[in-house]
Write a protein that holds these residues in place. Structure first.
Motif, PDB file in Angstrom:
ATOM      1  N   ASP A  89      43.665  30.521  46.519  1.00  0.00           N
ATOM      2  CA  ASP A  89      43.757  30.703  45.072  1.00  0.00           C
ATOM      3  C   ASP A  89      42.634  31.605  44.565  1.00  0.00           C
ATOM      4  OD1 ASP A  89      45.210  30.254  42.763  1.00  0.00           O
ATOM      5  OD2 ASP A  89      44.158  28.392  42.242  1.00  0.00           O
ATOM      6  N   ILE A  90      41.442  31.458  45.131  1.00  0.00           N
ATOM      7  CA  ILE A  90      40.301  32.304  44.754  1.00  0.00           C
ATOM      8  C   ILE A  90      40.626  33.766  45.041  1.00  0.00           C
ATOM      9  CG2 ILE A  90      37.922  32.922  45.383  1.00  0.00           C
ATOM     10  CD1 ILE A  90      37.385  29.891  45.654  1.00  0.00           C
ATOM     11  N   LYS A  91      41.206  34.029  46.221  1.00  0.00           N
ATOM     12  CA  LYS A  91      41.581  35.408  46.579  1.00  0.00           C
ATOM     13  C   LYS A  91      42.671  35.933  45.655  1.00  0.00           C
ATOM     14  CE  LYS A  91      40.359  35.239  51.439  1.00  0.00           C
ATOM     15  NZ  LYS A  91      40.855  35.251  52.816  1.00  0.00           N
ATOM     16  N   ASP A  92      43.684  35.088  45.385  1.00  0.00           N
ATOM     17  CA  ASP A  92      44.800  35.510  44.534  1.00  0.00           C
ATOM     18  C   ASP A  92      44.340  35.849  43.120  1.00  0.00           C
ATOM     19  OD1 ASP A  92      46.496  35.091  46.662  1.00  0.00           O
ATOM     20  OD2 ASP A  92      47.253  33.155  45.939  1.00  0.00           O
ATOM     21  N   LYS A  93      43.389  35.091  42.611  1.00  0.00           N
ATOM     22  CA  LYS A  93      42.896  35.311  41.241  1.00  0.00           C
ATOM     23  C   LYS A  93      41.758  36.322  41.206  1.00  0.00           C
ATOM     24  CE  LYS A  93      44.237  30.813  39.458  1.00  0.00           C
ATOM     25  NZ  LYS A  93      43.809  29.609  38.780  1.00  0.00           N
ATOM     26  N   ASP A  94      41.393  36.835  42.385  1.00  0.00           N
ATOM     27  CA  ASP A  94      40.313  37.826  42.506  1.00  0.00           C
ATOM     28  C   ASP A  94      39.002  37.319  41.901  1.00  0.00           C
ATOM     29  OD1 ASP A  94      39.360  40.255  43.471  1.00  0.00           O
ATOM     30  OD2 ASP A  94      39.657  41.252  41.536  1.00  0.00           O
ATOM     31  N   LEU A  95      38.698  36.051  42.177  1.00  0.00           N
ATOM     32  CA  LEU A  95      37.434  35.469  41.720  1.00  0.00           C
ATOM     33  C   LEU A  95      36.364  35.733  42.768  1.00  0.00           C
ATOM     34  CD1 LEU A  95      38.868  32.119  40.343  1.00  0.00           C
ATOM     35  CD2 LEU A  95      38.032  34.045  38.999  1.00  0.00           C
ATOM     36  N   LYS A  96      35.130  35.772  42.329  1.00  0.00           N
ATOM     37  CA  LYS A  96      34.040  36.144  43.230  1.00  0.00           C
ATOM     38  C   LYS A  96      33.418  34.960  43.965  1.00  0.00           C
ATOM     39  CE  LYS A  96      32.900  40.465  41.120  1.00  0.00           C
ATOM     40  NZ  LYS A  96      33.914  41.225  41.769  1.00  0.00           N
ATOM     41  N   SER A  97      33.618  33.744  43.461  1.00  0.00           N
ATOM     42  CA  SER A  97      32.939  32.607  44.089  1.00  0.00           C
ATOM     43  C   SER A  97      33.673  31.301  43.818  1.00  0.00           C
ATOM     44  CB  SER A  97      31.507  32.491  43.557  1.00  0.00           C
ATOM     45  OG  SER A  97      31.546  32.130  42.187  1.00  0.00           O
ATOM     46  N   MET A  98      33.290  30.302  44.564  1.00  0.00           N
ATOM     47  CA  MET A  98      33.795  28.953  44.367  1.00  0.00           C
ATOM     48  C   MET A  98      33.403  28.472  42.969  1.00  0.00           C
ATOM     49  SD  MET A  98      35.488  26.801  46.424  1.00  0.00           S
ATOM     50  CE  MET A  98      35.078  27.237  48.094  1.00  0.00           C
ATOM     51  N   SER A  99      32.195  28.807  42.542  1.00  0.00           N
ATOM     52  CA  SER A  99      31.726  28.416  41.204  1.00  0.00           C
ATOM     53  C   SER A  99      32.634  28.989  40.124  1.00  0.00           C
ATOM     54  CB  SER A  99      30.299  28.909  40.965  1.00  0.00           C
ATOM     55  OG  SER A  99      29.410  28.315  41.844  1.00  0.00           O
ATOM     56  N   ALA A 100      32.993  30.262  40.277  1.00  0.00           N
ATOM     57  CA  ALA A 100      33.866  30.906  39.290  1.00  0.00           C
ATOM     58  C   ALA A 100      35.218  30.203  39.247  1.00  0.00           C
ATOM     59  CB  ALA A 100      34.040  32.383  39.620  1.00  0.00           C
TER      60      ALA A 100
END
Length: 114
Positions: A89-100
């Motif tokens: 999901d982090i990759k799909d949403k193009d987020l930079k970190s677990m925190s984000a």
């Protein structure tokens, strides 16, 4: 986070400066005064020597990214398959970190509640 390496480098630079100044015959009192000028915090701008007051960076008190809230350290135990889904999901949403990811999750959840 590289702080130890930076501190070591700064300590080495300071030692090299003291060695060079001593070799040049500069009195220790003067060396200490010069070193003291290196550690003046921004809120003490008025104590800077005149030749350094022109620098805009010397006036800045707030450095870095502005705070977006309060930091709380949290440890979460989840099954491995859930962690895999989170990473995907982090990759799909193009987020930079677990925190984000968790920040977005919490903010979205609480906005929907309001």
């Amino acid at each position: 986070n590289g702080e130890e390496e930076t501190n070591k480098t700064m300590e080495q630079l300071e030692n090299e400066f003291v060695d060079l100044a001593t070799k040049e015959g500069i009195a220790m009192e003067t060396i200490n005064k010069m070193l003291g000028q290196l550690y003046i915090p921004p809120y003490r701008y008025d104590t800077l020597p005149d030749h350094l007051k022109h620098s805009n960076s010397a006036k800045k008190e707030n450095v870095g990214r502005p705070s977006i809230g309060v930091t709380k350290k949290v440890s979460i135990t989840l099954p491995e398959d859930i962690w895999s889904k989170i990473k995907s999901d982090i990759k799909d949403k193009d987020l930079k970190s677990m925190s984000a990811y968790f920040r977005e999750l919490a903010l979205t959840h609480f906005k929907e509640e309001a």
